[in-house]
Design an enzyme around this catalytic site. Structure first.
Site, PDB file in Angstrom:
ATOM      1  CB  THR A 188      37.807  38.028  33.416  1.00 22.08           C
ATOM      2  OG1 THR A 188      38.315  39.189  32.749  1.00 22.08           O
ATOM      3  CG2 THR A 188      38.486  36.783  32.899  1.00 22.08           C
ATOM      4  CB  CYS A 218      38.665  37.693  37.541  1.00 19.12           C
ATOM      5  SG  CYS A 218      38.493  39.466  37.741  1.00 19.12           S
ATOM      6  CB  SER A 237      34.859  45.734  30.850  1.00 14.27           C
ATOM      7  OG  SER A 237      33.780  44.876  31.121  1.00 14.27           O
ATOM      8  CG  ASN A 238      37.042  46.423  36.395  1.00 13.46           C
ATOM      9  OD1 ASN A 238      36.998  46.981  37.464  1.00 13.46           O
ATOM     10  ND2 ASN A 238      38.062  46.581  35.556  1.00 13.46           N
ATOM     11  CD  GLU A 265      38.524  39.120  29.431  1.00 13.12           C
ATOM     12  OE1 GLU A 265      38.530  40.105  30.204  1.00 13.12           O
ATOM     13  OE2 GLU A 265      38.007  38.030  29.719  1.00 13.12           O
ATOM     14  CG  HIS A 289      40.922  49.418  29.197  1.00  9.15           C
ATOM     15  ND1 HIS A 289      39.951  48.491  28.922  1.00  9.15           N
ATOM     16  CD2 HIS A 289      41.727  49.459  28.098  1.00  9.15           C
ATOM     17  CE1 HIS A 289      40.161  47.987  27.713  1.00  9.15           C
ATOM     18  NE2 HIS A 289      41.231  48.552  27.197  1.00  9.15           N
ATOM     19  CB  CYS A 293      45.035  39.055  33.640  1.00 10.39           C
ATOM     20  SG  CYS A 293      44.549  38.394  35.250  1.00 10.39           S
ATOM     21  CB  SER A 339      42.462  49.479  35.142  1.00  9.44           C
ATOM     22  OG  SER A 339      41.133  49.818  34.807  1.00  9.44           O
ATOM     23  CG  HIS A 389      42.813  44.385  28.138  1.00 12.08           C
ATOM     24  ND1 HIS A 389      43.788  45.332  27.879  1.00 12.08           N
ATOM     25  CD2 HIS A 389      42.028  44.910  29.099  1.00 12.08           C
ATOM     26  CE1 HIS A 389      43.590  46.392  28.650  1.00 12.08           C
ATOM     27  NE2 HIS A 389      42.539  46.169  29.402  1.00 12.08           N
TER      28      HIS A 389
HETATM   29  S1  SF4 Z   1      40.150  42.442  36.460  1.00 10.14           S
HETATM   30 FE1  SF4 Z   1      40.385  40.237  36.807  1.00 10.14          FE
HETATM   31  S2  SF4 Z   1      40.891  39.374  34.793  1.00 10.14           S
HETATM   32 FE2  SF4 Z   1      41.196  41.603  34.661  1.00 10.14          FE
HETATM   33  S3  SF4 Z   1      43.362  41.886  35.137  1.00 10.14           S
HETATM   34 FE3  SF4 Z   1      42.250  42.055  37.080  1.00 10.14          FE
HETATM   35  S4  SF4 Z   1      42.305  39.973  37.975  1.00 10.14           S
HETATM   36 FE4  SF4 Z   1      42.812  39.810  35.799  1.00 10.14          FE
END
Ligand code: SF4
Length: 327
Positions: free
Chosen positions: A179, A209, A238-239, A140, A54, A110, A282, A88
């Site tokens: 994750t 993760c 998301s992260n 995901e 993303h 992943c 990302s 994802h």
């Molecule tokens: S954020 Fe975590 S789950 Fe997503 S691609 Fe990276 S290591 Fe994998």
């Protein structure tokens, strides 16, 4: 704009605290390398289902090299070109459809997402109903829900959902998680489920993760020390969104998620003396540098790094793309 670039002597000072780790994780590196390697091995075009990761900058860069991004396989004409699934993960129906159409499918999911898929499949085989803690509509989550027949996995998004969830049989209940969630929110939701259903089966803590964990931990260290935080990343990551939320909750009043330097709302950063900088998993480091350059044009910067963890995770490419496969 509240400020224009100024000569160095006239610039106000700004302490920049870089969060470490930040930016690319091993799963993102593997996914991007998969597209690059497929382009090198098979030549363009290479089809990619969904944004490989993303980040629009990453997607545009790969497009320029010959990748064609689609949302669904039915947008792809009959072709010998490789078709890559994004980091994802995908519902099981996607590789099945790819097989029916004789596509050369390459799965860049992943491995840590694949691990959650496997967990869900094992829990299902054990006859357990599965709760997935995650955000509706995120690819995901769509992929994990799609590993099993409809209704086998039920989504819980919030604490309120956990408190009102009614299982089919509370003694045959389990949970897995997305994750890339907030560590704290997820712990709260998992605790609520465990309190209501003491026999629920789940991972030791959650499935969040290492990369999501480490980036949030670094932000928790830095956010209380700075006047503002910049999270470099995409709104649909998301992260990255979680990093912005974690900054605010850790006491940083101004936390802004920006994709590129041109997206910075300078009105928010007019009177700051210190700035935290992080990047979603990302977001490439080149965009962090671009944003630091934009601040350096307005401020006299002194930078330091605060680290929450060392990372040396590496995931090998999908098998058909490994160098030995080409020999
Ligand atoms: S954020 Fe975590 S789950 Fe997503 S691609 Fe990276 S290591 Fe994998």
């Amino acid at each position: 704009m509240s400020q224009e670039p100024a000569a160095n002597a006239e610039k106000p000072p700004l302490k920049v605290v870089l969060c470490s780790p930040r930016g690319f994780c091993a799963g993102v590196v593997r996914a991007i390398d998969s597209v690059e390697r497929a382009l090198a091995l098979y030549g363009p075009p290479v089809y990619v289902r969904h944004e490989i990761v993303h980040n629009r900058y990453v997607v545009e860069t790969l497009k320029a090299k010959g990748a064609i991004f689609v949302e669904e396989l039915d947008e792809i004409p009959d072709t010998d070109a490789p078709v890559i699934f994004s980091a994802h993960g995908v519902p099981r129906s996607v590789p099945e459809d790819a097989r029916k159409r004789n596509f050369l499918a390459l799965d860049a999911t992943c491995p840590l997402v694949t691990k959650v898929h496997r967990e869900a499949q094992i829990l299902f085989k054990r006859g357990l109903e599965i709760v997935l803690i995650g955000h509706a509509g995120h690819p995901e989550v769509v992929g994990t829900l799609g590993q099993l027949p409809d209704g086998a996995v039920r989504l819980v998004e919030t604490l309120a959902d956990a408190q009102s969830f009614i299982p089919k049989d509370e003694n045959k209940l389990s949970f897995v998680t997305q994750t890339t969630l907030s560590l704290d929110d997820t712990a709260e939701i998992a605790a609520a489920l465990k309190k209501r259903f003491p026999n629920i089966v789940g991972p030791h803590k959650d499935d969040i993760c290492y990369a999501t964990t480490n980036r949030q931990e670094a932000v928790k260290l830095v956010a209380p020390l700075v006047d503002a935080m910049i999270v470099v990343g995409s709104p649909n990551s998301s992260n990255s969104q979680r990093l912005r939320e974690v900054s605010e909750r850790a006491g940083c009043k101004v936390a802004s998620l920006v994709l590129r330097a041109e997206d910075i709302d300078w009105n928010k950063f007019g009177n700051i003396r210190s700035l935290g900088v992080t990047a979603g998993a990302s977001a490439p480091e080149v965009l962090v540098e671009e944003i630091l350059d934009a601040f350096a044009a307005r401020y006299r910067i002194e930078a330091e790094t605060i680290s929450a963890a060392e990372e040396d995770m590496f995931f090998p490419l999908p098998r058909p793309l490994r160098p030995e496969a080409a020999e």
